[in-house]
Structure formats: C-alpha cells, structure tokens
Design an enzyme around this catalytic site. Structure first.
Site, PDB file in Angstrom:
ATOM      1  CE  LYS A  87      -0.808   0.134   5.028  1.00  0.00           C
ATOM      2  NZ  LYS A  87      -0.183   1.436   5.307  1.00  0.00           N
ATOM      3  CG  ASP A  88       3.602   2.221   2.843  1.00  0.00           C
ATOM      4  OD1 ASP A  88       2.533   2.816   3.055  1.00  0.00           O
ATOM      5  OD2 ASP A  88       4.254   1.641   3.741  1.00  0.00           O
ATOM      6  NE  ARG A 135      -7.605   2.948   3.639  1.00  0.00           N
ATOM      7  CZ  ARG A 135      -7.796   2.232   4.738  1.00  0.00           C
ATOM      8  NH1 ARG A 135      -8.995   1.774   5.041  1.00  0.00           N
ATOM      9  NH2 ARG A 135      -6.794   1.970   5.553  1.00  0.00           N
ATOM     10  NE  ARG A 136      -6.367   2.277   8.682  1.00  0.00           N
ATOM     11  CZ  ARG A 136      -5.055   2.047   8.660  1.00  0.00           C
ATOM     12  NH1 ARG A 136      -4.225   3.016   9.016  1.00  0.00           N
ATOM     13  NH2 ARG A 136      -4.585   0.879   8.281  1.00  0.00           N
ATOM     14  NE  ARG A 153       3.538  10.067   9.972  1.00  0.00           N
ATOM     15  CZ  ARG A 153       4.530  10.574   9.225  1.00  0.00           C
ATOM     16  NH1 ARG A 153       4.485  11.834   8.840  1.00  0.00           N
ATOM     17  NH2 ARG A 153       5.549   9.823   8.875  1.00  0.00           N
ATOM     18  NE  ARG A 159       0.998   5.376  13.302  1.00  0.00           N
ATOM     19  CZ  ARG A 159       0.512   5.553  12.083  1.00  0.00           C
ATOM     20  NH1 ARG A 159      -0.745   5.276  11.840  1.00  0.00           N
ATOM     21  NH2 ARG A 159       1.267   6.000  11.107  1.00  0.00           N
ATOM     22  CB  CYS A 249      -0.709   8.007   0.411  1.00  0.00           C
ATOM     23  SG  CYS A 249       0.228   9.535   0.619  1.00  0.00           S
TER      24      CYS A 249
END
Length: 276
Positions: A87-88, A135-136, A153, A159, A249
């Site tokens: 996804k990155d 997106r989230r 971040r 996190r 992204c």
C-alpha cells in the site's frame, strides 16, 4: 529448489513492522532456496525521518514517501531487492524497476484499538479517534459522524503507547495485518482490539511486495518462487482503480478485490464530491 544466485541483500525500512515483514520474506526465500544466503540492510526513508509531515496532506513528499530511498539503493546496487508494504508503493514505478514478487495477502481489514468495550458501536459520543489515514478518517466519519478524528504519526508501537498514555484519546485505527505480524502482545493492557468490517482497506493493504531491478534475472527467478498469483491479481485490480482516479496516499479510496468464480471483483468506497 536450486538458486541461480548464492546471496541476496534485502533492503527494508527500520521500523519493527518493516523488519517483521522482511523476516517473513527471508524465511520464505530460505525455505524455497535452502542454499541461498539472505542478508538484510536497513535504509531510512523520508517518511521515517519526517514525522512532522502530515500523511493527509503531504504535498510534494507524497510520491514515494516510504519508498524513494529504498529504490535509490536498488539503483546504486547496495541492495538486490526492496521489501515494501504494497500500500506504500506508488502505482507507477521508476523505469528499470519492477515488482518481482507479491506474497500471499494477510487479512486486509482495519482494526479499532479502543479503551472501550463493544468496538465501533461501543465508542461514546464525540469520542476522539487517532489515525494518519485520510481513507480511514473518511470512512469512520461516514459510519459515526459524531466522532472526532485526530492526526497521529509514528510506528505501530509508538501509536499504541500514545493511545494508552493520552487521556484525551479513546481509540486508534490500524491495519490488522501489521498488528498480527508484530504480535498482539504489543497492545498495552486495558486496550481492546476489534475488526471494523465496514471499513474497506487501502488498495494493496495486507500484501507485501518485493521490488527488484529489471536487469537482474537471477534475483527475479529467486523471487518468483514466493510469488502468490491470486493476491497479485487482486491487488493489481485495486491499484489500477487507484491509478485511474489519479490518486496517491492522500486519496481516501477504500478498495478490496476478491476472486469469485475465477473473476476478480472489486468493492470500493470514495466519498461524494470526489472522482468516481
């Protein structure tokens, strides 16, 4: 299986998750090629260095935020292959590089790590939820418009620690695959983990990609032994959708492809007012 090369150097980011994913790749390579020596080289990317940059509006830093330095290491031959969270990886790769293998996908779901029981429904009104993903954030507010979403971040353990230590935070959204690969033992006591099935993942989420140079047939042959074609078909469809929308992204696209009766079918989510 005999290997066309005797050694391969894998480049990776230095986060706990990146290293865990690289260990998965190394283990699969050594299982497929017992005589192959696999080395790991840690490379710090812009995304690791620039924790001040918001992932929701990264501007010129968006393209290759977590991949540029790994690709430079491929070009200067200090590594033979680069391990990425798919996804990155930008949908367009630099000339001379290609994806040599995509591993079988892990669970692509997102999870809510919360201080409250009951998952998403159990969050109190106006609860504060942390995520770095547009997106989230978009899909979460579509499900619970009363929630307050804040930027966060840092790597996954960081996190989780911020969530546990900050009394203002009620929860955190993460990729289930990353948490599974690190191990749920890293979740601080008192936090609950629940899958949020209503949120569609990022294109390629849960998949690991290994990038290599076009001109290295020996490396490509070694990587082909761990390639998972069904996963590759699915993530290709998701990434083609993302590319067709001109997105990176910062585009809050959720997409999940599955194979049904031999055909690839894609479910997607994009907020109103954005390209469809």
């Amino acid at each position: 299986m005999s290997s066309p090369i005797s050694r391969i150097i894998l480049g990776t980011r230095g986060s706990d998750l990146a290293l865990a994913q690289t260990r998965i790749v190394a283990g699969l390579l050594q299982a497929a090629h017992p005589a192959l020596a696999v080395e790991t080289r840690i490379i710090k990317t812009t995304g690791d260095k620039r924790l001040d940059v918001s992932l929701s509006a990264p501007g010129s830093l968006e393209k290759g935020l977590f991949t540029k330095e790994l690709e430079e290491a491929l070009f200067d031959r200090s590594i033979d292959a680069a391990v990425h969270s798919l996804k990155d990886l930008p949908t367009e790769q630099p000339a001379g590089l290609r994806v040599g293998a995509i591993l079988e996908r892990a669970d692509p779901s997102d999870v809510l790590v919360s201080k409250h029981d009951g998952g998403l429904a159990g969050l109190p009104a106006s609860a504060q939820i942390a995520t770095s993903s547009p997106r989230r954030k978009t899909q979460l507010l579509h499900l619970r418009s009363d929630l307050r979403v804040v930027e966060i971040r840092g790597n996954v353990p960081t996190r989780l620690r911020k969530l546990a230590e900050d009394p203002a935070l009620d929860g955190l959204l993460l990729a289930k695959a990353g948490l599974d690969r690190l191990g749920h033992h890293i979740v601080p006591d008192g936090l609950r983990v629940s899958v949020i099935a209503e949120i569609l993942p990022a294109p390629g989420q849960g998949a690991i990609a290994i990038e290599c140079r076009n001109e290295d047939p020996g490396v490509a042959e070694v990587l082909s032994a761990i390639h998972h074609e069904d996963t590759a078909r699915c993530v290709a469809a998701e990434r083609e959708l993302l590319q067709s929308l001109g997105g990176g992204c910062s585009l809050p696209l959720g997409a999940l492809a599955t194979i049904e009766d031999g055909a690839v079918r894609v479910r997607s989510f994009l907020p109103e007012g954005l390209p469809q």
